[in-house]
Design a protein around this motif. Structure first.
Motif, PDB file in Angstrom:
ATOM      1  N   GLY A  99      56.404  14.339  18.889  1.00 29.51           N
ATOM      2  CA  GLY A  99      57.780  14.312  18.409  1.00 29.51           C
ATOM      3  C   GLY A  99      58.804  14.904  19.361  1.00 29.51           C
ATOM      4  O   GLY A  99      59.989  14.957  19.029  1.00 29.51           O
ATOM      5  N   ASP A 100      58.358  15.345  20.539  1.00 25.23           N
ATOM      6  CA  ASP A 100      59.275  15.992  21.474  1.00 25.23           C
ATOM      7  C   ASP A 100      60.050  14.960  22.286  1.00 25.23           C
ATOM      8  O   ASP A 100      60.126  15.010  23.517  1.00 25.23           O
ATOM      9  CB  ASP A 100      58.515  16.946  22.398  1.00 25.23           C
ATOM     10  N   HIS A 104      62.764  11.064  18.162  1.00 28.85           N
ATOM     11  CA  HIS A 104      62.268  11.814  17.010  1.00 28.85           C
ATOM     12  C   HIS A 104      63.100  13.071  16.757  1.00 28.85           C
ATOM     13  O   HIS A 104      62.663  13.950  16.002  1.00 28.85           O
ATOM     14  CB  HIS A 104      60.806  12.212  17.220  1.00 28.85           C
ATOM     15  N   GLY A 105      64.264  13.151  17.360  1.00 29.66           N
ATOM     16  CA  GLY A 105      65.096  14.331  17.194  1.00 29.66           C
ATOM     17  C   GLY A 105      64.508  15.564  17.828  1.00 29.66           C
ATOM     18  O   GLY A 105      64.860  16.691  17.462  1.00 29.66           O
ATOM     19  N   ASP A 193      59.219   8.461  11.476  1.00 17.35           N
ATOM     20  CA  ASP A 193      60.009   9.658  11.809  1.00 17.35           C
ATOM     21  C   ASP A 193      60.977   9.446  12.968  1.00 17.35           C
ATOM     22  O   ASP A 193      61.206  10.342  13.787  1.00 17.35           O
ATOM     23  CB  ASP A 193      59.082  10.841  12.121  1.00 17.35           C
ATOM     24  N   ILE A 194      61.566   8.262  13.045  1.00 16.17           N
ATOM     25  CA  ILE A 194      62.578   7.966  14.062  1.00 16.17           C
ATOM     26  C   ILE A 194      63.940   8.386  13.528  1.00 16.17           C
ATOM     27  O   ILE A 194      64.290   8.123  12.369  1.00 16.17           O
ATOM     28  CB  ILE A 194      62.598   6.463  14.394  1.00 16.17           C
ATOM     29  N   THR A 195      64.727   9.064  14.370  1.00 16.30           N
ATOM     30  CA  THR A 195      66.045   9.545  13.938  1.00 16.30           C
ATOM     31  C   THR A 195      67.193   8.820  14.629  1.00 16.30           C
ATOM     32  O   THR A 195      68.342   8.954  14.212  1.00 16.30           O
ATOM     33  CB  THR A 195      66.187  11.057  14.218  1.00 16.30           C
ATOM     34  N   THR A 196      66.910   8.051  15.683  1.00 11.02           N
ATOM     35  CA  THR A 196      67.971   7.353  16.406  1.00 11.02           C
ATOM     36  C   THR A 196      68.234   5.981  15.798  1.00 11.02           C
ATOM     37  O   THR A 196      67.485   5.507  14.956  1.00 11.02           O
ATOM     38  CB  THR A 196      67.590   7.189  17.893  1.00 11.02           C
TER      39      THR A 196
END
Length: 394
Positions: A99-100, A104-105, A193-196
């Motif tokens: 997630g880094d 993934h924000g 868990d994608i934030t973009t």
């Protein structure tokens, strides 16, 4: 002082008391509101794994202990039984790693599933949220309920995993016992868990299943081994097709984002076909899968260190079978992975042979599994791998 002594005595008596419930092992802790406005089942499980590999060329042995998976799961209904939900959280390093990244924000990927399911008509349901896509059978089968220590090379190279979007599920009977099931999914295409914002286009998945002899006992078409010992033959045949429009990652929902060192993002359309079957009868089980992934354009990225990022295209077959006696099962597995183009695909030809043994103490909720594999690689050294893992699920 008297108050302190009384307080400590209360703690001591509480420590040795216990609460009793009607819950049973492996079924989670179940709660229902007094007004029946909601329910919740809470579960915890983890897998502890030992893995060792021998390089048959160099005779070097590498091994490790790790917590392969650790999960918290919540499910039930909200307001009305027709409106159900599932939330599953990953806690182990393998569950949350990767997630880094900006996509993934720059945070851990803890959420595995967060999905709402509405059964709006008999045999019709609409799902919304993040969950597994209706891809290959082996992937949809829970990691708690596998026949071997872990899934096959076919799954690790080709599966389309989880995504965020909507799914429409329908089931109908044909004749006296046959069952026909259909699932249609539209999702974002970049995985969980994608934030973009959406990078490419959307992902479209269609899965069709035919069960000519009717439904399996206890949903047995979606767990490994014939633990229910089907009294009559049961067969499931599935076909799934996934189209990822403008895929930004090597395997669609999984893999590295195909970006150059300057941050320039590449994309291509990925088409994936899955064909699978599952058979069970009197302790014997067989599962076969075929996968094929193709890209619309042959592209790859060369990084500053001269390494490359390529899309995972090619095909694979996986065949596995086992026979259960009492609570013990021996199983065998054959898997072959092939690249469609060595210049443009990240896949390398590999064939793996696996012998597995499982001891089901309380079904898939408490079990000990081990397997021994030989990996024959066209490029790279061949490996012999031994694994042993226990699973406990409350």
């Amino acid at each position: 002082m008297i108050l302190l002594i009384g307080f400590l005595s209360t703690i001591g008596s509480s420590a040795y008391s216990q609460d009793e419930s009607n819950n049973t092992f492996g079924k989670g802790i179940q709660l229902v509101a007094s007004d029946s406005s909601f329910s919740m089942k809470f579960g915890l499980r983890f897998q502890s794994l030992y893995q060792g590999s021998l390089n048959v060329v160099t005779d070097k042995w590498n091994d490790q202990f790790l917590i392969r998976r650790a999960r918290l799961k919540f499910e039930g209904f909200a307001y009305d039984p027709s409106l159900s939900y599932k939330v599953e959280l990953g806690l182990s390093s393998r569950d949350i790693s990767g997630g880094d990244l900006d996509q993934h924000g720059n945070t851990s990927r803890i959420i595995l599933d967060a999905v709402l399911k509405w059964q709006f008509r008999e045999n019709w349901s609409l799902w919304a949220g993040q969950t597994k896509l209706p891809g290959n059978r082996e992937r949809v089968i829970s990691s708690q309920k596998m026949q071997f220590v872990d899934r096959s090379l076919l799954n690790s190279r080709f599966n389309i995993d989880r995504d965020i979007g909507i799914q429409l599920h329908h089931s109908s009977k044909i004749g006296n016992q046959a069952v026909f099931q259909q699932i249609l999914s539209v999702s974002m295409g970049e995985g969980r868990d994608i934030t973009t914002n959406n990078i490419g286009g959307y992902d479209y998945t269609l899965r069709l299943e035919y069960l000519p002899f009717g439904e399996f006992t206890g949903g047995g078409d979606y767990f490994g081994s014939d633990l229910k010992r089907e009294k009559s033959p049961k067969l499931a045949i599935g076909v799934a097709f996934d189209y990822n429009d403008g895929a930004a990652r090597q395997r669609g929902q999984l893999g590295a984002f195909v970006q150059g060192s300057n941050g320039n993002q590449l994309s291509t359309d990925l088409s994936t076909l899955f064909i699978d079957t599952h058979f069970k009868y009197k302790g014997f089980s067989f599962m076969g899968e075929y996968a094929n992934k193709q890209s619309s354009e042959q592209v790859f990225v060369v990084l500053d260190d001269f390494s490359t990022l390529k899309y995972a295209t090619g095909n694979a077959v996986n065949l596995q079978a086992g026979y259960l006696v009492d609570k013990s099962e021996w199983a065998i597995r054959y898997t072959q992975v092939n690249s469609d183009d060595l210049a443009y695909s990240s896949l390398k030809e590999e064939t793996q042979y696996t012998l597995g043994y499982s001891r089901y103490i309380v079904g898939h909720s408490l079990k000990l599994q081990s397997d021994l594999s030989y990996s024959d690689k066209a490029l790279g050294d061949n490996l012999v791998t031994f694994r042993v893992q226990f699973e406990i699920s409350f």
